[in-house]
Structure formats: structure tokens, C-alpha cells
Scaffold this motif. Sequence first.
Motif, PDB file in Angstrom:
ATOM      1  N   MET A 155     -43.554  48.783  17.930  1.00  0.00           N
ATOM      2  CA  MET A 155     -43.034  48.375  16.651  1.00  0.00           C
ATOM      3  C   MET A 155     -43.722  47.069  16.247  1.00  0.00           C
ATOM      4  SD  MET A 155     -39.060  47.480  15.775  1.00  0.00           S
ATOM      5  CE  MET A 155     -38.605  48.979  16.573  1.00  0.00           C
ATOM      6  N   PRO A 156     -44.288  46.987  15.056  1.00  0.00           N
ATOM      7  CA  PRO A 156     -44.942  45.754  14.628  1.00  0.00           C
ATOM      8  C   PRO A 156     -43.933  44.605  14.510  1.00  0.00           C
ATOM      9  CG  PRO A 156     -44.844  47.327  12.827  1.00  0.00           C
ATOM     10  CD  PRO A 156     -44.318  48.026  14.041  1.00  0.00           C
ATOM     11  N   PRO A 157     -44.375  43.383  14.687  1.00  0.00           N
ATOM     12  CA  PRO A 157     -43.454  42.254  14.665  1.00  0.00           C
ATOM     13  C   PRO A 157     -42.766  42.029  13.325  1.00  0.00           C
ATOM     14  CG  PRO A 157     -45.719  41.493  14.826  1.00  0.00           C
ATOM     15  CD  PRO A 157     -45.738  42.993  14.947  1.00  0.00           C
ATOM     16  N   ASP A 158     -43.278  42.605  12.252  1.00  0.00           N
ATOM     17  CA  ASP A 158     -42.648  42.391  10.951  1.00  0.00           C
ATOM     18  C   ASP A 158     -41.795  43.578  10.519  1.00  0.00           C
ATOM     19  OD1 ASP A 158     -44.692  44.160  10.491  1.00  0.00           O
ATOM     20  OD2 ASP A 158     -45.345  43.223   8.629  1.00  0.00           O
ATOM     21  N   HIS A 159     -41.492  44.496  11.426  1.00  0.00           N
ATOM     22  CA  HIS A 159     -40.723  45.695  11.093  1.00  0.00           C
ATOM     23  C   HIS A 159     -39.338  45.346  10.574  1.00  0.00           C
ATOM     24  CE1 HIS A 159     -39.112  49.719  11.316  1.00  0.00           C
ATOM     25  NE2 HIS A 159     -38.092  49.242  12.016  1.00  0.00           N
ATOM     26  N   MET A 201     -25.758  35.778   1.397  1.00  0.00           N
ATOM     27  CA  MET A 201     -25.389  36.749   2.420  1.00  0.00           C
ATOM     28  C   MET A 201     -25.407  38.177   1.891  1.00  0.00           C
ATOM     29  SD  MET A 201     -24.705  35.360   5.389  1.00  0.00           S
ATOM     30  CE  MET A 201     -26.218  34.495   5.055  1.00  0.00           C
ATOM     31  N   ASP A 202     -25.366  38.362   0.583  1.00  0.00           N
ATOM     32  CA  ASP A 202     -25.345  39.711   0.018  1.00  0.00           C
ATOM     33  C   ASP A 202     -26.594  40.496   0.379  1.00  0.00           C
ATOM     34  OD1 ASP A 202     -22.899  39.121  -1.091  1.00  0.00           O
ATOM     35  OD2 ASP A 202     -23.695  38.728  -3.098  1.00  0.00           O
ATOM     36  N   GLU A 203     -27.751  39.882   0.259  1.00  0.00           N
ATOM     37  CA  GLU A 203     -29.005  40.587   0.539  1.00  0.00           C
ATOM     38  C   GLU A 203     -29.126  41.007   2.005  1.00  0.00           C
ATOM     39  OE1 GLU A 203     -33.660  39.580   0.455  1.00  0.00           O
ATOM     40  OE2 GLU A 203     -32.604  39.219  -1.423  1.00  0.00           O
ATOM     41  N   PRO A 204     -28.868  40.108   2.964  1.00  0.00           N
ATOM     42  CA  PRO A 204     -28.940  40.556   4.366  1.00  0.00           C
ATOM     43  C   PRO A 204     -27.930  41.663   4.685  1.00  0.00           C
ATOM     44  CG  PRO A 204     -28.986  38.170   4.267  1.00  0.00           C
ATOM     45  CD  PRO A 204     -28.701  38.659   2.880  1.00  0.00           C
ATOM     46  N   MET A 205     -26.733  41.575   4.125  1.00  0.00           N
ATOM     47  CA  MET A 205     -25.736  42.627   4.368  1.00  0.00           C
ATOM     48  C   MET A 205     -26.228  43.956   3.813  1.00  0.00           C
ATOM     49  SD  MET A 205     -23.125  41.447   6.056  1.00  0.00           S
ATOM     50  CE  MET A 205     -21.802  42.598   5.742  1.00  0.00           C
ATOM     51  N   GLU A 206     -26.749  43.940   2.608  1.00  0.00           N
ATOM     52  CA  GLU A 206     -27.259  45.174   2.013  1.00  0.00           C
ATOM     53  C   GLU A 206     -28.462  45.691   2.788  1.00  0.00           C
ATOM     54  OE1 GLU A 206     -29.339  46.686  -2.087  1.00  0.00           O
ATOM     55  OE2 GLU A 206     -27.775  45.166  -2.248  1.00  0.00           O
ATOM     56  N   ALA A 262     -33.554  49.766   7.661  1.00  0.00           N
ATOM     57  CA  ALA A 262     -32.461  48.798   7.793  1.00  0.00           C
ATOM     58  C   ALA A 262     -32.994  47.560   8.515  1.00  0.00           C
ATOM     59  CB  ALA A 262     -31.298  49.406   8.570  1.00  0.00           C
ATOM     60  N   ALA A 263     -32.618  46.402   8.036  1.00  0.00           N
ATOM     61  CA  ALA A 263     -33.134  45.145   8.593  1.00  0.00           C
ATOM     62  C   ALA A 263     -32.808  45.020  10.080  1.00  0.00           C
ATOM     63  CB  ALA A 263     -32.551  43.958   7.841  1.00  0.00           C
ATOM     64  N   ASN A 264     -33.787  44.615  10.854  1.00  0.00           N
ATOM     65  CA  ASN A 264     -33.614  44.367  12.282  1.00  0.00           C
ATOM     66  C   ASN A 264     -33.769  42.891  12.618  1.00  0.00           C
ATOM     67  OD1 ASN A 264     -33.239  47.073  13.057  1.00  0.00           O
ATOM     68  ND2 ASN A 264     -35.429  47.417  12.897  1.00  0.00           N
ATOM     69  N   ARG A 265     -34.424  42.161  11.740  1.00  0.00           N
ATOM     70  CA  ARG A 265     -34.661  40.732  11.968  1.00  0.00           C
ATOM     71  C   ARG A 265     -34.364  39.987  10.675  1.00  0.00           C
ATOM     72  NH1 ARG A 265     -39.085  43.233  14.470  1.00  0.00           N
ATOM     73  NH2 ARG A 265     -39.181  42.777  16.692  1.00  0.00           N
ATOM     74  N   PHE A 266     -33.779  38.818  10.839  1.00  0.00           N
ATOM     75  CA  PHE A 266     -33.523  37.942   9.704  1.00  0.00           C
ATOM     76  C   PHE A 266     -34.254  36.640   9.966  1.00  0.00           C
ATOM     77  CE2 PHE A 266     -29.920  40.811   9.923  1.00  0.00           C
ATOM     78  CZ  PHE A 266     -29.880  41.276   8.625  1.00  0.00           C
ATOM     79  N   TYR A 267     -35.113  36.266   9.052  1.00  0.00           N
ATOM     80  CA  TYR A 267     -35.881  35.039   9.194  1.00  0.00           C
ATOM     81  C   TYR A 267     -35.230  33.949   8.355  1.00  0.00           C
ATOM     82  CZ  TYR A 267     -39.467  37.813  11.426  1.00  0.00           C
ATOM     83  OH  TYR A 267     -40.134  38.626  12.295  1.00  0.00           O
ATOM     84  N   VAL A 268     -34.777  32.908   9.002  1.00  0.00           N
ATOM     85  CA  VAL A 268     -34.149  31.788   8.313  1.00  0.00           C
ATOM     86  C   VAL A 268     -34.716  30.496   8.883  1.00  0.00           C
ATOM     87  CG1 VAL A 268     -32.015  33.028   7.816  1.00  0.00           C
ATOM     88  CG2 VAL A 268     -32.193  31.716   9.905  1.00  0.00           C
ATOM     89  N   HIS A 269     -34.652  29.453   8.107  1.00  0.00           N
ATOM     90  CA  HIS A 269     -35.118  28.154   8.570  1.00  0.00           C
ATOM     91  C   HIS A 269     -34.227  27.699   9.716  1.00  0.00           C
ATOM     92  CE1 HIS A 269     -35.990  23.872   8.655  1.00  0.00           C
ATOM     93  NE2 HIS A 269     -37.123  24.189   8.035  1.00  0.00           N
ATOM     94  N   GLU A 270     -34.828  27.073  10.720  1.00  0.00           N
ATOM     95  CA  GLU A 270     -34.063  26.654  11.894  1.00  0.00           C
ATOM     96  C   GLU A 270     -32.912  25.706  11.535  1.00  0.00           C
ATOM     97  OE1 GLU A 270     -36.344  24.432  14.771  1.00  0.00           O
ATOM     98  OE2 GLU A 270     -37.526  23.491  13.191  1.00  0.00           O
ATOM     99  N   PHE A 304     -26.238  30.428   9.114  1.00  0.00           N
ATOM    100  CA  PHE A 304     -26.542  31.789   8.680  1.00  0.00           C
ATOM    101  C   PHE A 304     -25.920  32.805   9.629  1.00  0.00           C
ATOM    102  CE2 PHE A 304     -29.102  35.617   8.827  1.00  0.00           C
ATOM    103  CZ  PHE A 304     -29.236  35.953   7.498  1.00  0.00           C
ATOM    104  N   ALA A 305     -26.125  32.614  10.923  1.00  0.00           N
ATOM    105  CA  ALA A 305     -25.583  33.550  11.918  1.00  0.00           C
ATOM    106  C   ALA A 305     -24.061  33.586  11.868  1.00  0.00           C
ATOM    107  CB  ALA A 305     -26.066  33.165  13.311  1.00  0.00           C
ATOM    108  N   ASP A 306     -23.439  32.425  11.743  1.00  0.00           N
ATOM    109  CA  ASP A 306     -21.974  32.365  11.678  1.00  0.00           C
ATOM    110  C   ASP A 306     -21.449  33.087  10.437  1.00  0.00           C
ATOM    111  OD1 ASP A 306     -21.936  30.920  14.030  1.00  0.00           O
ATOM    112  OD2 ASP A 306     -21.587  28.980  13.042  1.00  0.00           O
TER     113      ASP A 306
END
Length: 83
Positions: free
Chosen positions: A1-5, A18-23, A35-43, A49-51
Amino acid sequence: MPPDHARCPSFEDHDHAMDEPMEAKLRHNGEACTAANRFYVHEAMARSFADRLAERFRDLVVGRGVDESVTLGPLIDRTAVTS
């Protein structure tokens, strides 16, 4: 699986962000290969974000799709399972 999958970037730190990641994760109840498998957010906002994402998932009501209180229903019915 490519790293950007199935990635889903998030740039804003407020509730409607949060609407976009949920959708992205729950489109077709998460059964789609896109369906999203990874979420990229600023550290700096990763913990927040996770909470918030976890809270949104905890708020989902799983059950029969015809019940008004249900927010996440099945893709198939018992007939499809047994046939």
C-alpha cells in the motif's frame, strides 16, 4: 500500500473541521476502499484532533437505520446475510 493511501489532511483547529475526517472515514460505513486510513494534522494540534475525533466516534449511535436516533446504520439487512 503506498504511503499516501486514503489520506485525509486537516488544517483547521475548530469543531466543523471534524466533519470532513468523519465523512472521509465513514462514507459507505467505512466499507469503501477510499475510506480514510490516515489523518495528517500538525503536531501542535494532534492531541486535540485525536481527542475530538474519538469523541465524535463515541457519539455515533449504531443501530437500525430506520430509527431516528441512529446515526450509523447497517449497509445490508438480515435477508442479505442469510441468502
